[in-house]
Write a protein that holds these residues in place. Structure first.
Motif, PDB file in Angstrom:
ATOM      1  N   ALA A 115      -3.283 -14.045   5.141  1.00  6.81           N
ATOM      2  CA  ALA A 115      -2.402 -14.498   4.067  1.00  6.81           C
ATOM      3  C   ALA A 115      -1.631 -15.748   4.468  1.00  6.81           C
ATOM      4  CB  ALA A 115      -1.436 -13.380   3.683  1.00  6.81           C
ATOM      5  N   THR A 116      -1.102 -15.770   5.695  1.00  5.45           N
ATOM      6  CA  THR A 116      -0.323 -16.924   6.111  1.00  5.45           C
ATOM      7  C   THR A 116      -1.181 -18.179   6.258  1.00  5.45           C
ATOM      8  OG1 THR A 116      -0.540 -16.083   8.386  1.00  5.45           O
ATOM      9  CG2 THR A 116       1.531 -15.668   7.261  1.00  5.45           C
TER      10      THR A 116
ATOM     11  N   GLY B 159       0.795  -1.216   0.000  1.00  2.00           N
ATOM     12  CA  GLY B 159       0.000   0.000   0.000  1.00  2.00           C
ATOM     13  C   GLY B 159       0.831   1.271   0.000  1.00  2.00           C
ATOM     14  N   LYS B 160       2.152   1.150   0.224  1.00  2.00           N
ATOM     15  CA  LYS B 160       3.023   2.322   0.270  1.00  2.00           C
ATOM     16  C   LYS B 160       3.944   2.409  -0.945  1.00  2.00           C
ATOM     17  CE  LYS B 160       3.213   1.844   5.309  1.00  2.00           C
ATOM     18  NZ  LYS B 160       4.110   1.622   6.486  1.00  2.00           N
TER      19      LYS B 160
ATOM     20  N   GLN C 210      -1.736  -8.604  -0.732  1.00  4.26           N
ATOM     21  CA  GLN C 210      -1.520  -8.288   0.671  1.00  4.26           C
ATOM     22  C   GLN C 210      -1.735  -6.812   0.998  1.00  4.26           C
ATOM     23  OE1 GLN C 210       1.849 -11.672   1.510  1.00  4.26           O
ATOM     24  NE2 GLN C 210       1.606 -10.078   3.046  1.00  4.26           N
ATOM     25  N   ARG C 211      -2.133  -6.045   0.001  1.00  4.63           N
ATOM     26  CA  ARG C 211      -2.579  -4.685   0.301  1.00  4.63           C
ATOM     27  C   ARG C 211      -3.942  -4.709   0.985  1.00  4.63           C
ATOM     28  NH1 ARG C 211      -2.211  -1.254  -5.147  1.00  4.63           N
ATOM     29  NH2 ARG C 211      -3.333  -3.107  -5.897  1.00  4.63           N
ATOM     30  N   SER C 212      -4.724  -5.748   0.727  1.00  6.22           N
ATOM     31  CA  SER C 212      -6.061  -5.841   1.318  1.00  6.22           C
ATOM     32  C   SER C 212      -6.256  -7.095   2.165  1.00  6.22           C
ATOM     33  CB  SER C 212      -7.130  -5.816   0.212  1.00  6.22           C
ATOM     34  OG  SER C 212      -6.915  -6.855  -0.722  1.00  6.22           O
ATOM     35  N   VAL C 213      -5.302  -8.021   2.108  1.00  4.35           N
ATOM     36  CA  VAL C 213      -5.381  -9.245   2.912  1.00  4.35           C
ATOM     37  C   VAL C 213      -4.380  -9.131   4.051  1.00  4.35           C
ATOM     38  CG1 VAL C 213      -5.150 -11.757   2.908  1.00  4.35           C
ATOM     39  CG2 VAL C 213      -6.040 -10.588   0.879  1.00  4.35           C
TER      40      VAL C 213
END
Length: 309
Positions: A246-247, A179-180, A238-241
């Protein structure tokens, strides 16, 4: 009560579905890498694999590189070093252990994530995380397989276990940067750094450039494409999860690797299969139960409590 139960309906988002498909693909790569060790050294193969991935992705997204920032370079560099250490040690271990065993040991990185978050971010793992770690560790001992009066925990198993620390660090770093940064730019940087680092690791490992072989070329190109797809997808999803979510999804990786290995003729002993199952169970308990408990506290409203009473 019905209102409370309705909050627990199973649902899965598009990013999560994509991660599941990627995990299936990821699990299938173990057997390819295992066979590649018959024609190449581990670090040369990892370097070639990620060089191919970086080149392919750069050709597709070269215009986006014009906006590359120093923050993206730093993020991609740290992630790339973690990838090189994780995949390099994992591949080195597959010189002496089966792809199925490697995949189950690799799953140990999942319960390591909350432990590393505790050590470096000060986030204390909950009770279920500790239980998950204990189960996974017992499973690891069973997976190593007692031979005679001693555990058959050799160099291959040790290197693979060490690789899980680097893989856990990769997951945390990706989540911290998600996200960054621009997904395509940071992925190109991390793949290029992973490739360069793996090639540098050849010297201390005493590796030389192997002779050309069709299998080496095909597997490197194929895994290069898969690696580019996997890394881009992880950074995007992984920006939203959440890291926890995720793991849990990534925990399916050894299962898929075991299925592929079984089809290819690999046969793990019964005790090793039990150990693998305990590792997966430990992963799920350390993540799913902890998340469910937290959600239950947040979801319970005065109306729910009144109705359940």
């Amino acid at each position: 009560m019905s209102a409370l139960l309705s909050r627990y309906k199973f649902s899965i988002s598009m990013p999560e579905m994509v991660l599941i498909l990627i995990t299936m693909l990821w699990g299938g790569t173990f057997l390819v890498v295992h066979h590649a060790m018959t024609v190449s050294g581990p670090f040369f193969f990892v370097g070639l694999r990620f060089a191919t991935a970086a080149l392919l992705l750069a050709l597709i997204s070269w215009k986006s590189l014009r906006g590359l920032t120093w923050h993206e370079v730093k993020a991609g560099t740290w992630i790339g070093i973690a990838i090189a250490c994780g995949y390099g040690l994992q591949t080195w271990g597959m010189q002496t252990i089966s792809s199925s065993k490697s995949a189950f040991i690799t799953a140990m990185y999942v319960p390591l994530v909350p432990l590393l978050q505790w050590l470096f971010l000060g986030r204390m793992p909950g009770l279920m995380s500790w239980i998950g770690v204990a189960l996974a560790f017992i499973g690891l001992l069973l997976l190593a397989g007692p031979e005679g009066d001693s555990l058959a925990f050799g160099a291959g198993e040790s290197a693979t276990l060490l690789s899980t620390v680097a893989i856990a660090a990769e997951i945390i770093l990706i989540s911290a940067c998600a996200g960054k940064v621009d997904v395509r730019r940071v992925t190109i940087v991390q793949l290029a750094v992973a490739s360069a680092s793996a090639f540098l690791f050849m010297a201390p490992n005493g590796e030389s450039v192997p002779s050309f072989s069709p299998y080496l070329l095909y597997s490197a190109v194929g895994l290069g494409i898969a690696s580019a797809l996997i890394q881009v997808t992880m950074n995007w999803a992984q920006r939203s999860v959440s890291p926890t979510r995720a793991t849990v999804i990534y925990a399916g990786e050894p299962v898929w690797a075991g299925v592929v290995g079984r089809i290819a003729g690999e046969r793990l002993p019964g005790i090793a299969l039990i150990g693998g199952a305990l590792i997966v169970l430990g992963v799920l308990i350390s993540e799913l139960k902890l998340k469910r408990k937290k959600q239950a506290k947040l979801a319970a409203s005065p109306e729910d409590i009144t109705e359940s009473a």
